[in-house]
Design a protein around this motif. Structure first.
Motif, PDB file in Angstrom:
ATOM      1  N   CYS A 161     -48.877  56.072  54.314  1.00 24.88           N
ATOM      2  CA  CYS A 161     -47.805  56.630  54.130  1.00 24.88           C
ATOM      3  C   CYS A 161     -46.510  55.444  53.619  1.00 24.88           C
ATOM      4  O   CYS A 161     -45.429  55.870  52.646  1.00 24.88           O
ATOM      5  CB  CYS A 161     -47.095  57.295  55.200  1.00 24.88           C
ATOM      6  N   TYR A 163     -44.475  53.680  55.484  1.00 24.10           N
ATOM      7  CA  TYR A 163     -43.309  53.397  56.037  1.00 24.10           C
ATOM      8  C   TYR A 163     -43.226  52.198  56.880  1.00 24.10           C
ATOM      9  O   TYR A 163     -42.250  51.534  57.014  1.00 24.10           O
ATOM     10  CB  TYR A 163     -42.983  54.694  56.791  1.00 24.10           C
ATOM     11  N   CYS A 164     -44.386  51.712  57.204  1.00 23.03           N
ATOM     12  CA  CYS A 164     -44.614  50.679  57.813  1.00 23.03           C
ATOM     13  C   CYS A 164     -44.652  49.223  57.237  1.00 23.03           C
ATOM     14  O   CYS A 164     -44.568  48.309  57.587  1.00 23.03           O
ATOM     15  CB  CYS A 164     -45.887  50.633  59.122  1.00 23.03           C
ATOM     16  N   ARG A 197     -48.824  54.297  62.135  1.00 26.17           N
ATOM     17  CA  ARG A 197     -49.766  55.583  62.509  1.00 26.17           C
ATOM     18  C   ARG A 197     -50.835  56.060  61.496  1.00 26.17           C
ATOM     19  O   ARG A 197     -51.589  57.057  62.016  1.00 26.17           O
ATOM     20  CB  ARG A 197     -48.480  56.724  62.564  1.00 26.17           C
ATOM     21  N   CYS A 198     -50.848  55.359  60.450  1.00 30.83           N
ATOM     22  CA  CYS A 198     -51.802  55.908  59.243  1.00 30.83           C
ATOM     23  C   CYS A 198     -52.932  55.304  59.307  1.00 30.83           C
ATOM     24  O   CYS A 198     -54.186  55.907  59.263  1.00 30.83           O
ATOM     25  CB  CYS A 198     -51.063  55.840  57.849  1.00 30.83           C
ATOM     26  N   LEU A 759     -43.425  57.792  61.374  1.00 29.86           N
ATOM     27  CA  LEU A 759     -42.401  56.442  61.363  1.00 29.86           C
ATOM     28  C   LEU A 759     -41.158  57.000  60.661  1.00 29.86           C
ATOM     29  O   LEU A 759     -40.111  56.685  60.689  1.00 29.86           O
ATOM     30  CB  LEU A 759     -42.847  55.201  60.839  1.00 29.86           C
TER      31      LEU A 759
HETATM   32  S1  FES Z   1     -48.819  53.408  56.460  1.00 30.85           S
HETATM   33 FE1  FES Z   1     -47.900  54.974  57.287  1.00 30.85          FE
HETATM   34  S2  FES Z   1     -47.055  53.917  59.158  1.00 30.85           S
HETATM   35 FE2  FES Z   1     -48.326  52.637  58.456  1.00 30.85          FE
END
Ligand code: FES
Ligand SMILES: Cc1cc2nc3c(=O)[nH]c(=O)nc-3n(C[C@H](O)[C@H](O)[C@H](O)COP(=O)(O)OP(=O)(O)OC[C@H]3O[C@@H](n4cnc5c(N)ncnc54)[C@H](O)[C@@H]3O)c2cc1C
Ligand code: FES
Length: 1314
Positions: A161, A163-164, A197-198, A759
């Motif tokens: 995703c 986001y992190c 989380r991903c 996240l």
């Molecule tokens: S790529 Fe989605 S939280 Fe790390």
């Protein structure tokens, strides 16, 4: 409003600071007797402290005065001013790391610049004077070139995703500034504060390890130039010195507080003396506000930044080790490691190791030693790891009174009783300890890193080893996490003096004394008192095993060792067909590098529109009551608050879940269903104001009843939903089959829910338009969002445009649980006719948003002597929460047989009504719990028959062509082949034998190994469309499809398929945001099939285009693509095609996989290591193996969280979610994944009924992560066998460290030496 202080004058004799009174200061000259020492002096007044300061971000200088509030964080500044949207925000507690930036500042210890990674969410804006901040945008971009770290993260497919990702990049960047040539182990240690989380972390760790000097060849980054990794100052052309803009005394006056930055201790004393009546808060790192929200800066009148007080920045390593109060935990660790070279301070290396387990790296970089001790003082039950070790080794705090400057020394215990008003912790002194003193410290916590402890403990034993380990003087036994009052075990300490610890009787007596002395507090948020007490005893025993060494038998001695986690590694094995590329080509996500560099735009990153407002939900704080009235006036009186909306304001229907069985109120109108339920919405000028004002709304309740938050209690009370529930499923005659079987086995199992922990929290922006309203939600379901908004607003669907570019994680959370956020944002925008953004803060999200349900199952099974299943009867209780709309009770009837054939079934699904947020889909929603229950049954069967679990499982596996229990013919079942293949590749038999030997040789360490297969039924029953446009000008192509890119890589697969079908290069294809104009009436993104079905729609559209272009192509066989496109255009060929894929429940296939996991358990503490996981997954012919491997790993690790670490706790009195913070809720970190993580995609396995021969992958692998729980169960069984406990026990999920240790049944009588 506090009085603004005039400038300080310093006495030349004693250096005390003075505030001149009128008459003393004449024309800038001060003449008076010193208020501290009486010395008469004259001096020119010091210049007025600055009221503004400067710092740089990505090379740009910024000057800040009092235009922001004192509580503004660096993150607020970066995001709200639009300087960095790559810097994300989620928890605001230093718990997730998505807000990580690099800060270069002067290190007061070395007086050199240093670059550290910090959490911008807790870093106050007003401490960054002179700092150089670098965000991911500052490292590079698509125009000027990306940074090597961006490139490595993308190349290793380390984003999903995304986001992190910027936080990961900045963590690595900062680390390389400190350590340009790290080892892989050091890299891995550094990533203890960044959650993902991903991905399951493996790919991220590989990307970062590519910079390590010991990285294996296949990981190593090529062409890395460390010069390129370092930022050069734009002004000087030199490496950054971290002193931009200089520093100096500050005094900034805000509306309700004053911020000071003194530059000497004397000035600090003066300020403390002047502000005795104010609420005063000193600030070093401000991380304490991440632990206790009442320490947030906005709650104080006088804020004193103490970073530039030189007397607090000192340190010495000499007779003692002295750490100034301002020394950060990271610096303290470095100094302790330096000190341990001296044998008198060799114990400091243990302290350093212990302190390296405080929070996470960015936290330790920002947090001071003194600040930590003050937290312990502030709240005596705080599990301070630092207090514990300092107290045990006899550290002394030097504490000064600002009243008279007097410095007094206090032991750590005495410090706790001190009144800290007008006191400053100057330094901590650690004493030398001679070689006869043994020091041990332990931190037992729910996850490997980044957590507070269950119990932190430290021991100091002065020992005469030549005399049967006699304790020669009073030892120290210090604990944190037990109670408000207990810090050290005084009686046990006394008991041990002069006794021979090597004597079994001494051990016995000490344990008995300790047992009587330890009385842990009960608290619903903490681990159980029984566990914490047993930890106190077992940690003491562990220490005794270490101290007594050879006195202890070898089988028992290893109990003294702590588990040591090696550097992790991963192997990925997959097929690819080069002749089909770009199809089947292992390529990372096309937007990976944009995500890493912060260029990918999420809903919260879109620039604010003029007049845009911000909204926050007002939520209930009790779970079962009726609303008497709501008083929003205190909130409305706050400056910047625009409006409060509640149920009567809804112009349409107060229901945000169209078409659902029970509906769902947008705002609770009367009966409160759960704590955290929205009752209204505050709309304000900023998010900070909206969040603060939402807490000011007073909701009065009546008829308050005890909430039902425990599934077993709800079942006991028969609190069930009866409507909209699946029916009992009967196949054959289970009752007769069970009763006539050779063996009957009865059992039960319970397991908890799981927060999705995206996240990107729930968010939606809405803008009024000429047509109606444009809505930009973070949702997996645009169609139902549109219907929901239409229903709430009471307007037609065609007035509502929905658009989604990407999600920062969803995993099912944004399927139906996003509707309330979208509707509330749209409602406010509609009523106020202004753009409104509603971004749920993390704590509200944890309380309000429905999660994966908890379950309880009771089973009765009949089996033959050989272990063949004869019949299964099962009652399957599923937590629906407050509403049954997303009920998952029927999941067992779909997935419950897993891979096993049983001729007779009786399944009774029950939906349980509770006062918890309505539960919802979460990755593998129906299958994950059902397969776990079936695996529990299989393990129980094997255990009862005394057979190996793998043998019983294999015996019962389906054969190709058999019918599954839902009557579906398994024409392509290959689970037996997979089982046999994994047995060989993972050497299961040999490893099981080694595990058995290990368990025989170790009393307090045990290993376990478990195998879990899976069958996941895929149904392509959803309908999607795709619009493919070919642009005649240059032949480039866009695709707008109905799936939502949430990290699963759908856009990359779609582009690959499009390029393959049209026969054009991949970079000619661009995928556009999903929207309700192009993708009207399409289905939800979920259930793992969205990628393949949207690819199917793209194939269909491309085939239409190819067919239309074919006649022209026939006339120009050698034409280039562009020539062909232009010719088609000129001949009037329609170059846009929209294709619709109609889903049908007949379109079914199964995904198979199998996993073996091995664990090692420390029986005394319950801590464990996942030593190795081998996953073999049948992905058909993977469209993109790199992305699919990422899905397997990510799903598996999310499942590890479900089964091992993520425990949701509710307050039994109010019903509030107690685990609503990152401090309390624990998803897996990078150190919780298997040490050896191997993933294979099955080779030569085209799916005859799949889109392009592929199979789905997003969810099925999660169902196999319970292999870790079963491996732990085997390890626990081995421990129980040692105490002759061979009865069956259920290992409920999550198998937390606490749960595991409590199941091991180790009583005091077993704490022996032989
Ligand atoms: S790529 Fe989605 S939280 Fe790390
Ligand atoms: C995510 C997270 C994880 C954490 N994990 C752990 C953990 O695992 N183990 C653990 O032990 N702790 C943990 N902590 C606590 C952390 O160690 C403390 O928050 C930190 O040490 C406080 O230091 P600070 O410089 O940020 O203090 P600040 O927040 O700046 O100040 C805290 C308090 O200390 C006072 N103060 C600061 N310096 C002085 C001084 N010299 N003299 C007198 N008063 C002073 C301030 O007035 C204020 O009241 C964690 C915190 C967070 C946010
Ligand atoms: S938002 Fe800063 S650590 Fe989570």
């Amino acid at each position: 409003m506090p009085v603004v202080s005039p400038p300080l004058i310093r006495c030349p004799h004693c250096k005390a600071g003075h505030v001149p009174s009128s008459g003393e200061l004449v024309e800038g000259v001060y003449a008076a007797n010193c208020q501290a020492c009486g010395h008469f002096f004259k001096t020119r007044a010091v210049p007025t402290p600055k009221s503004q300061f400067s710092f740089t971000v990505n090379g740009q200088t910024h000057t800040v005065g009092n235009q922001f509030s004192a509580g503004t964080t660096l993150n607020d500044f970066l995001r709200d001013t639009g300087i960095s949207h790559g810097t994300k925000v989620m928890c605001r507690e230093a718990g997730c790391g998505c807000c990580t930036v690099a800060a270069t500042l002067n290190d007061p210890v070395t007086n050199k610049p240093k670059t550290i990674n910090i959490n911008s969410c807790l870093c106050p804006l007003y401490i960054v004077e002179g700092w150089t901040i670098t965000t991911t945008e500052g490292l590079g971009n698509g125009r000027t070139g990306y940074h090597q770290i961006h490139q490595q993260l993308a190349a290793h497919n380390g984003t999903q995703c995304g986001y992190c990702s910027p936080g990961m990049v900045m963590a690595m960047y900062s680390f390389l500034q400190k350590n340009p040539s790290p080892t892989m182990a050091e890299v891995e240690d550094h990533f203890d504060g960044n959650l993902c989380r991903c991905t399951g972390y493996r790919s991220i760790l590989d990307a970062m390890k590519s910079f390590a000097k010991d990285a294996p060849h296949h990981l190593k980054a090529t062409g890395v130039d460390i010069e390129d990794l370092t930022r050069v100052c734009k002004r000087t052309g030199e490496p950054c010195r971290g002193q931009c803009g200089g520093t100096g005394p500050l005094q900034i006056v805000f509306a309700s507080s004053v911020w000071y930055k003194p530059t000497s201790l004397a000035d600090l004393y003066s300020l403390l003396n002047q502000h005795t009546r104010d609420r005063v808060r000193m600030i070093f790192g401000n991380t304490a506000s991440g632990v206790y929200s009442d320490l947030k800066l906005d709650n104080f009148d006088t804020l004193i930044d103490i970073r530039d007080v030189p007397e607090l920045n000192t340190h010495t390593i000499g007779t003692n080790v002295v750490l100034g109060g301002n020394i950060t935990i990271t610096t303290a660790i470095d100094l302790l490691r330096e000190a341990c070279n001296n044998t008198l301070f060799s114990y400091c290396s243990l302290l350093a190791d212990h302190m390296a387990r405080v929070g996470n790296t960015p936290l330790r970089n920002a947090a001071s030693v003194a600040g930590n001790l003050v937290l312990k003082h502030y709240s005596p039950d705080f599990q301070s790891d630092i207090f514990v070790v300092f107290a045990a080794v006899g550290a002394i705090a030097n504490i000064a009174s600002s009243v008279d400057g007097k410095v007094t020394q206090y032991s750590m215990l005495d410090f706790l009783d001190l009144n800290l008003a007008q006191k400053v912790i100057l330094s901590i002194e650690l004493p030398p300890l001679d070689a006869g003193v043994v020091v041990r410290c332990y931190k037992i916590m729910p996850v490997a890193v980044n957590s507070h402890s269950y119990v932190s403990a430290a021991f100091r034993f002065p020992v005469d080893r030549s005399n049967n380990c006699t304790i020669t003087a009073k030892p120290s036994i210090v604990y944190a996490g037990i109670s408000f009052t207990l810090n050290n075990a005084e009686k046990t300490e006394q008991y041990l003096v002069g006794k021979a610890l090597g004597d079994a009787q001494t051990l016995k007596g000490a344990l008995q004394t300790l047992q009587q002395e330890i009385k842990p507090d009960e608290d619903p948020l903490l681990s159980s008192a029984a566990y914490r007490k047993s930890l106190c005893l077992s940690l003491f025993y562990k220490t005794c095993l270490v101290v007594c060494g050879n006195v202890v038998g070898s089988r028992i001695r290893t109990g003294g060792d702590n588990l040591v986690r090696p550097v992790s590694s991963g192997k990925q094995d997959f097929p690819t067909k080069q002749d089909e590329w770009p199809l089947t080509k292992p390529i990372p996500k096309l937007t990976a590098i944009k995500q890493a560099a912060g260029e990918a735009v999420y809903v919260n990153d879109k620039p604010l529109r003029v007049g845009e407002l911000h909204a926050a939900f007002v939520t209930t704080i009790v779970g079962n009551a009726r609303i008497q009235r709501i008083d929003a006036s205190p909130a409305l009186a706050m400056s910047g608050v625009v409006k409060f909306l509640s149920a009567p304001d809804v112009p349409g229907t107060n229901n945000c879940f169209p078409g659902s069985a029970a509906g769902e109120e947008l705002f609770c109108s009367n009966q409160v269903l759960y704590a955290g339920q929205p009752v209204g919405l505050i709309v304000a000028e900023s998010q900070q104001i909206a969040d603060a004002a939402a807490k000011m709304v007073k909701v009065y309740y009546t008829d308050i009843q005890p909430p039902l938050v425990d599934i077993r209690e709800a079942i006991r009370q028969k609190s069930f939903f009866t409507q909209n529930m699946p029916k009992e499923m009967k196949i054959g005659d289970a009752a007769s089959a069970i009763s006539s079987a050779a063996h009957q086995i009865t059992g039960d199992i319970q397991f908890g829910g799981q927060s999705h922990f995206c996240l990107e929290t729930m968010i939606c922006r809405s803008e009024p338009t000429e047509v109606g309203i444009s809505v930009f939600p973070a949702t997996q379901w645009i169609d139902l969002t549109q219907k929901a908004v239409a229903m709430v607003l009471g307007i037609e669907q065609n007035k509502i445009q929905i658009e989604v570019s990407r999600l920062g994680g969803s995993y099912g959370a944004k399927l139906t649980r996003s509707f309330s956020t979208s509707c509330a944002s749209a409602l406010a925008a509609h009523l106020l006719q202004r753009p409104v953004k509603l971004m749920m803060n993390f704590n509200t999200q944890m309380e309000t948003t429905g999660k994966r349900p908890s379950y309880y199952a009771q089973y009765n099974v009949g089996v033959s002597d050989a272990g063949l299943l004869q019949g299964i009867k099962l009652t399957y209780y599923s937590e629906c929460g407050a509403l049954p709309n997303d009920q998952l009770a029927g999941g067992f009837s779909y997935f419950g047989d897993n891979v096993y054939n049983c001729p007779n079934w009786d399944i009774i699904p029950v939906g349980v009504k509770m006062n918890t947020p309505p539960t919802t889909y979460a990755r593998g929603p129906g299958a994950t719990p059902a397969i776990f229950v079936m695996e529990t049954i299989m393990e129980h069967v094997a255990e009862s028959l005394g057979k190996s679990a793998l043998e019983v499982k294999t015996l019962n596996m389906y054969q190709k062509g058999q019918k599954a229990f839902n009557n579906y013919t398994l024409s392509y079942c290959n689970i037996r082949e997979l089982a046999s293949s994994l047995s060989t590749s993972a050497q299961i038999a040999a490893r099981q034998a080694a595990v058995d030997v290990f368990n025989q040789n170790n009393r307090w360490k045990k290993k376990g190994l478990a195998v879990v297969p899976t069958k996941y039924i895929m149904v392509n029953d959803s309908s999607y469309n795709a619009l493919v446009n070919i642009y005649a000008g240059d032949g480039s192509v866009t695709v707008t499809h109905a799936g939502i890119e949430n990290g699963q890589g759908i856009n990359t697969k779609v582009a690959q398929v499009c390029a393959y079908e049209l026969g054009i290069p991949l970079d000619s294809v661009k995928v556009l945001p999903t929207n309700s104009s192009a993708n009207a009436n399409t289905a939800v993104t979920g259930g793992s099939t969205t990628s393949e079905q949207n690819c199917e729609a793209v194939i269909s559209a491309c085939m239409t285009l190819n067919a239309r272009m074919a006649p022209v192509k026939a006339t120009m066989p050698n034409a280039t693509w562009l020539e062909l496109v232009k010719a088609c255009y000129q001949k009037g060929v329609d170059l846009s095609a929209l294709a619709w894929v109609y889903g049908s429940s007949d379109r079914m296939y199964q995904c198979y996989g199998i996993t073996c996991t091995e664990v090692e358990l420390d029986v005394l503490t319950g801590e464990y290591l996942l030593l190795r996981s081998d996953i073999l997954y049948d992905c058909g012919e993977s469209m993109n193996p790199e992305i699919d491997i990422g899905q397997v790993e990510g799903a598996f690790v999310m499942g590890l969280g479900l089964w091992l670490t993520e425990k949701i706790k509710y307050d039994p009195v109010t019903g509030r979610n107690l685990t609503n913070t990152a401090w309390e809720y624990k998803p897996p970190s990078a150190k919780d994944i298997p040490v050896d993580f191997r993933v294979q995609l099955l080779k030569n396995a085209p799916n005859p009924v799949g889109v392009l021969r592929s199979k789905a992958v997003g969810e099925p692998p999660l169902c196999m992560s319970c292999s870790a729980l079963f491996a732990l169960k085997h390890a626990i069984s081995a421990s129980r066998k040692d105490v002759a406990q061979t009865d069956h026990f259920p290992l409920n999920g999550p198998a937390t460290v606490e749960n595991v240790q409590q199941q091991c049944m180790c009583g005091l009588d077993q704490f022996v030496y032989q």
